[in-house]
Design a protein around this motif. Structure first.
Motif, PDB file in Angstrom:
ATOM      1  N   PHE A 284     -16.149  -1.875   4.054  1.00 36.13           N
ATOM      2  CA  PHE A 284     -16.036  -2.008   2.600  1.00 36.13           C
ATOM      3  C   PHE A 284     -17.373  -2.396   1.970  1.00 36.13           C
ATOM      4  O   PHE A 284     -17.645  -2.042   0.819  1.00 36.13           O
ATOM      5  N   MET A 285     -18.213  -3.104   2.696  1.00 36.25           N
ATOM      6  CA  MET A 285     -19.563  -3.390   2.200  1.00 36.25           C
ATOM      7  C   MET A 285     -20.335  -2.095   2.023  1.00 36.25           C
ATOM      8  O   MET A 285     -21.018  -1.892   1.006  1.00 36.25           O
ATOM      9  N   ASN A 286     -20.216  -1.194   3.011  1.00 38.71           N
ATOM     10  CA  ASN A 286     -20.927   0.080   2.951  1.00 38.71           C
ATOM     11  C   ASN A 286     -20.404   0.945   1.812  1.00 38.71           C
ATOM     12  O   ASN A 286     -21.179   1.563   1.068  1.00 38.71           O
ATOM     13  N   MET A 287     -19.087   0.984   1.634  1.00 41.79           N
ATOM     14  CA  MET A 287     -18.511   1.795   0.552  1.00 41.79           C
ATOM     15  C   MET A 287     -18.837   1.195  -0.811  1.00 41.79           C
ATOM     16  O   MET A 287     -19.079   1.923  -1.775  1.00 41.79           O
ATOM     17  N   SER A 288     -18.820  -0.128  -0.896  1.00 39.01           N
ATOM     18  CA  SER A 288     -19.160  -0.781  -2.155  1.00 39.01           C
ATOM     19  C   SER A 288     -20.622  -0.528  -2.508  1.00 39.01           C
ATOM     20  O   SER A 288     -20.982  -0.332  -3.680  1.00 39.01           O
ATOM     21  N   TYR A 289     -21.474  -0.529  -1.508  1.00 41.12           N
ATOM     22  CA  TYR A 289     -22.892  -0.244  -1.722  1.00 41.12           C
ATOM     23  C   TYR A 289     -23.080   1.168  -2.269  1.00 41.12           C
ATOM     24  O   TYR A 289     -23.935   1.422  -3.113  1.00 41.12           O
ATOM     25  N   SER A 290     -22.210   2.112  -1.786  1.00 43.56           N
ATOM     26  CA  SER A 290     -22.321   3.500  -2.233  1.00 43.56           C
ATOM     27  C   SER A 290     -21.598   3.759  -3.551  1.00 43.56           C
ATOM     28  O   SER A 290     -21.728   4.819  -4.136  1.00 43.56           O
ATOM     29  N   GLY A 291     -20.754   2.787  -3.997  1.00 41.85           N
ATOM     30  CA  GLY A 291     -20.057   2.928  -5.269  1.00 41.85           C
ATOM     31  C   GLY A 291     -18.698   3.588  -5.186  1.00 41.85           C
ATOM     32  O   GLY A 291     -18.121   3.955  -6.213  1.00 41.85           O
ATOM     33  N   GLU A 292     -18.138   3.752  -3.965  1.00 46.87           N
ATOM     34  CA  GLU A 292     -16.865   4.456  -3.797  1.00 46.87           C
ATOM     35  C   GLU A 292     -15.671   3.525  -3.583  1.00 46.87           C
ATOM     36  O   GLU A 292     -14.551   3.997  -3.416  1.00 46.87           O
ATOM     37  N   ALA A 293     -15.877   2.227  -3.571  1.00 46.25           N
ATOM     38  CA  ALA A 293     -14.813   1.286  -3.209  1.00 46.25           C
ATOM     39  C   ALA A 293     -13.683   1.252  -4.244  1.00 46.25           C
ATOM     40  O   ALA A 293     -12.515   1.065  -3.890  1.00 46.25           O
ATOM     41  N   LYS A 294     -14.008   1.415  -5.516  1.00 40.99           N
ATOM     42  CA  LYS A 294     -12.987   1.313  -6.566  1.00 40.99           C
ATOM     43  C   LYS A 294     -11.895   2.357  -6.375  1.00 40.99           C
ATOM     44  O   LYS A 294     -10.703   2.070  -6.499  1.00 40.99           O
ATOM     45  N   HIS A 295     -12.290   3.580  -6.064  1.00 37.56           N
ATOM     46  CA  HIS A 295     -11.317   4.658  -5.867  1.00 37.56           C
ATOM     47  C   HIS A 295     -10.432   4.369  -4.652  1.00 37.56           C
ATOM     48  O   HIS A 295      -9.227   4.620  -4.674  1.00 37.56           O
ATOM     49  N   VAL A 296     -11.035   3.814  -3.599  1.00 43.35           N
ATOM     50  CA  VAL A 296     -10.283   3.506  -2.385  1.00 43.35           C
ATOM     51  C   VAL A 296      -9.230   2.438  -2.655  1.00 43.35           C
ATOM     52  O   VAL A 296      -8.081   2.537  -2.201  1.00 43.35           O
ATOM     53  N   MET A 297      -9.570   1.406  -3.399  1.00 40.31           N
ATOM     54  CA  MET A 297      -8.639   0.312  -3.671  1.00 40.31           C
ATOM     55  C   MET A 297      -7.457   0.785  -4.510  1.00 40.31           C
ATOM     56  O   MET A 297      -6.314   0.390  -4.270  1.00 40.31           O
ATOM     57  N   SER A 298      -7.701   1.641  -5.496  1.00 37.63           N
ATOM     58  CA  SER A 298      -6.600   2.160  -6.310  1.00 37.63           C
ATOM     59  C   SER A 298      -5.683   3.042  -5.467  1.00 37.63           C
ATOM     60  O   SER A 298      -4.458   3.014  -5.624  1.00 37.63           O
ATOM     61  N   MET A 299      -6.260   3.805  -4.533  1.00 36.10           N
ATOM     62  CA  MET A 299      -5.473   4.632  -3.637  1.00 36.10           C
ATOM     63  C   MET A 299      -4.601   3.775  -2.730  1.00 36.10           C
ATOM     64  O   MET A 299      -3.427   4.075  -2.497  1.00 36.10           O
ATOM     65  N   MET A 300      -5.141   2.672  -2.224  1.00 37.22           N
ATOM     66  CA  MET A 300      -4.402   1.788  -1.334  1.00 37.22           C
ATOM     67  C   MET A 300      -3.176   1.200  -2.032  1.00 37.22           C
ATOM     68  O   MET A 300      -2.108   1.051  -1.429  1.00 37.22           O
ATOM     69  N   LEU A 301      -3.301   0.877  -3.305  1.00 37.85           N
ATOM     70  CA  LEU A 301      -2.174   0.324  -4.063  1.00 37.85           C
ATOM     71  C   LEU A 301      -1.066   1.356  -4.218  1.00 37.85           C
ATOM     72  O   LEU A 301       0.124   1.045  -4.025  1.00 37.85           O
ATOM     73  N   VAL A 302      -1.421   2.597  -4.543  1.00 36.35           N
ATOM     74  CA  VAL A 302      -0.428   3.668  -4.701  1.00 36.35           C
ATOM     75  C   VAL A 302       0.322   3.882  -3.396  1.00 36.35           C
ATOM     76  O   VAL A 302       1.558   3.986  -3.367  1.00 36.35           O
ATOM     77  N   VAL A 303      -0.409   3.939  -2.293  1.00 38.84           N
ATOM     78  CA  VAL A 303       0.202   4.176  -0.986  1.00 38.84           C
ATOM     79  C   VAL A 303       1.107   3.020  -0.594  1.00 38.84           C
ATOM     80  O   VAL A 303       2.205   3.227  -0.058  1.00 38.84           O
ATOM     81  N   PHE A 304       0.680   1.786  -0.848  1.00 37.14           N
ATOM     82  CA  PHE A 304       1.487   0.611  -0.511  1.00 37.14           C
ATOM     83  C   PHE A 304       2.846   0.663  -1.222  1.00 37.14           C
ATOM     84  O   PHE A 304       3.895   0.437  -0.612  1.00 37.14           O
ATOM     85  N   LEU A 305       2.843   0.995  -2.499  1.00 39.85           N
ATOM     86  CA  LEU A 305       4.091   1.071  -3.268  1.00 39.85           C
ATOM     87  C   LEU A 305       4.993   2.185  -2.738  1.00 39.85           C
ATOM     88  O   LEU A 305       6.214   2.019  -2.653  1.00 39.85           O
ATOM     89  N   PHE A 306       4.406   3.309  -2.371  1.00 43.59           N
ATOM     90  CA  PHE A 306       5.191   4.422  -1.843  1.00 43.59           C
ATOM     91  C   PHE A 306       5.819   4.055  -0.499  1.00 43.59           C
ATOM     92  O   PHE A 306       6.994   4.329  -0.253  1.00 43.59           O
ATOM     93  N   VAL A 307       5.047   3.420   0.378  1.00 39.84           N
ATOM     94  CA  VAL A 307       5.542   3.032   1.703  1.00 39.84           C
ATOM     95  C   VAL A 307       6.705   2.063   1.580  1.00 39.84           C
ATOM     96  O   VAL A 307       7.762   2.236   2.207  1.00 39.84           O
ATOM     97  N   VAL A 308       6.538   1.023   0.763  1.00 38.19           N
ATOM     98  CA  VAL A 308       7.593   0.015   0.603  1.00 38.19           C
ATOM     99  C   VAL A 308       8.854   0.640   0.006  1.00 38.19           C
ATOM    100  O   VAL A 308       9.976   0.303   0.412  1.00 38.19           O
ATOM    101  N   SER A 309       8.685   1.568  -0.933  1.00 37.62           N
ATOM    102  CA  SER A 309       9.844   2.236  -1.545  1.00 37.62           C
ATOM    103  C   SER A 309      10.659   2.983  -0.492  1.00 37.62           C
ATOM    104  O   SER A 309      11.894   2.916  -0.483  1.00 37.62           O
ATOM    105  N   PHE A 310       9.997   3.686   0.411  1.00 35.31           N
ATOM    106  CA  PHE A 310      10.719   4.436   1.436  1.00 35.31           C
ATOM    107  C   PHE A 310      11.271   3.536   2.532  1.00 35.31           C
ATOM    108  O   PHE A 310      12.288   3.873   3.155  1.00 35.31           O
ATOM    109  N   GLN A 311      10.641   2.402   2.759  1.00 38.65           N
ATOM    110  CA  GLN A 311      11.218   1.443   3.701  1.00 38.65           C
ATOM    111  C   GLN A 311      12.536   0.893   3.147  1.00 38.65           C
ATOM    112  O   GLN A 311      13.520   0.753   3.888  1.00 38.65           O
ATOM    113  N   ILE A 312      12.569   0.609   1.862  1.00 37.31           N
ATOM    114  CA  ILE A 312      13.804   0.131   1.226  1.00 37.31           C
ATOM    115  C   ILE A 312      14.873   1.234   1.246  1.00 37.31           C
ATOM    116  O   ILE A 312      16.050   0.972   1.524  1.00 37.31           O
ATOM    117  N   LEU A 313      14.456   2.479   0.959  1.00 38.48           N
ATOM    118  CA  LEU A 313      15.391   3.609   0.999  1.00 38.48           C
ATOM    119  C   LEU A 313      16.001   3.753   2.396  1.00 38.48           C
ATOM    120  O   LEU A 313      17.203   4.043   2.530  1.00 38.48           O
TER     121      LEU A 313
END
Length: 400
Positions: free
Chosen positions: A194-223
């Motif tokens: 994450f230090m390397n990605m933050s240095y390159s400026g790509e970390a923000k996109h990765v973090m938003s993606m992680m949140l979307v995936v987390f919500l999707f995973v938990v939703s299907f676990q509940i289903l």
């Protein structure tokens, strides 16, 4: 003398991500390169070692996972193992194909992150040096050999033999290696990524993606829980919501311990509360804690496809079914430690999906975030599956 409380691994990983983002951003602002490259060197060495360990992990855990199934006997063992595999494969398949249908609307595909994965040297800093360490065998060889050894051990009349003892000792060695070397170094590895990605400026996109995936995973676990208990309710002619509520203490226990094994006493007790016979509960509780992991399989499957999407990796229908089929088996190989599922699946993702070092590291970080809910889903669904096994066995007895 008071003993120090250990910091939970999940908290270490979160702190590693936060520290990596902050330090990487600061170093990027002042164009200070050498700390990022030092971490990049460590990351390269760690990833090489991890690739070396993966075939050994699969060989040891799949061998013992299959061999230990032979300790049960009769039709109930075959029925329980079959239903556990179908449950895992069905729910991970449902989650993956649903994810593929919804993927165009999630905003995960394309963008700068895909360019970074296509040409990492143009975005990420490389280490000062690397040390080649080829694995002793590839992943497929390890898996086939594990099947041969595991099935061979189940056919032996006694487990007190040199081969079984040797396989058991080998599993213990690999488990200690993961527990005492790989997991302690993992937060440092993730900090560097994450230090390397933050240095390159790509970390923000990765973090938003992680949140979307987390919500999707938990939703299907509940289903998964609703479907399982709905089926159990139909088969036993009982209220599925009441059954799910009565198994809820097992969910909370697993959520806190992040361990199916540590939740066994509570899981077994709640199985008897929802109407599972004590003999069946005694048999299925430890068995399902080792082989029935739909929650973790969903997490690994969705994470794999989300990272493939943002990295621009085309996954064929054959590879999709291959992952679904293999996850049911890989879950048997997963070590009984937090994050064991993604570690066991690493080899398949590298070989069949072409995952790079950065993608594997992201997959590990994301899986650790969903590991508590995945484990809780597993043990709670065990109660429904035990009821289903009991209902089928009773129906067979009446048909005689």
């Amino acid at each position: 003398m008071a003993t120090r409380k250990k910091i939970p691994l999940l908290l270490k990983l979160v702190l590693g991500i936060v520290l990596g983002l902050m330090v990487g951003s600061l170093l990027g602002r002042f164009q200070v390169v050498w700390p990022v490259r030092v971490f990049a060197t460590f990351n390269g060495l760690f990833s090489t070692f991890l690739s070396f360990v993966v075939p050994l992990l699969i060989l040891s855990f799949v061998t013992m996972g299959i061999a230990d199934l032979g300790k049960g006997a009769g039709r109930m063992l075959g029925l329980s193992v079959g239903l556990a595999y179908v449950s895992t494969a069905f729910f991970v398949g449902l989650a993956i194909f649903s994810f593929r249908l919804l993927l165009p609307y999630m905003g995960l595909e394309g963008g700068g992150f895909q360019q970074m994965m296509d040409n990492p040297n143009d975005f990420l800093l490389t280490g000062y040096f690397s040390i080649p360490l080829p694995p002793v065998m590839d992943v497929l060889t390890a898996l086939v050999l594990a099947f041969v050894l595991g099935l061979g051990l189940t056919g032996l009349s006694s487990k007190e033999n040199a081969l079984y003892e040797g396989a058991h000792i080998f599993q213990g060695i690999i488990e200690k290696l993961i527990d005492r070397a790989i997991l302690p170094l993992l937060p440092l590895h993730i900090t560097g990524v994450f230090m390397n990605m933050s240095y390159s400026g790509e970390a923000k996109h990765v973090m938003s993606m992680m949140l979307v995936v987390f919500l999707f995973v938990v939703s299907f676990q509940i289903l998964t829980l609703f479907v399982h208990f709905g089926l159990a309710g139909v088969m036993t002619k009982r209220n599925p919501f009441k059954l799910l509520w009565e198994m809820f203490p097992a969910y909370v226990t697993a959520l806190g311990t992040r361990s199916s094994a540590a939740s066994i006493p509570v899981t077994r007790r709640q199985m008897t509360v929802i109407g599972v016979d004590e003999d069946i509960a005694d048999f299925t509780t430890p068995l399902f804690s080792a082989i029935h992991m739909p929650g973790n399989a969903i997490s690994v499957g969705i994470i794999a496809f989300s990272l493939a999407a943002i990295a621009g990796i085309e996954v064929s229908l054959a590879d999709t079914f291959g992952l679904i089929f293999m996850l049911g088996i890989i879950m048997v190989a997963a070590p009984g430690i937090p994050g064991g599922a993604i570690l066991a699946a690493m080899g398949f993702l590298q070989t069949n999906f072409g995952f790079s070092e950065a993608l594997i590291t992201l997959a590990i970080a994301m899986d650790f975030a969903t590991d508590p809910t995945g484990t809780a889903t597993n043990v709670t669904a065990d109660g429904a599956l035990a009821l289903e096994v009991q209902a089928i066995m009773e129906k067979k007895e009446k048909a005689k």
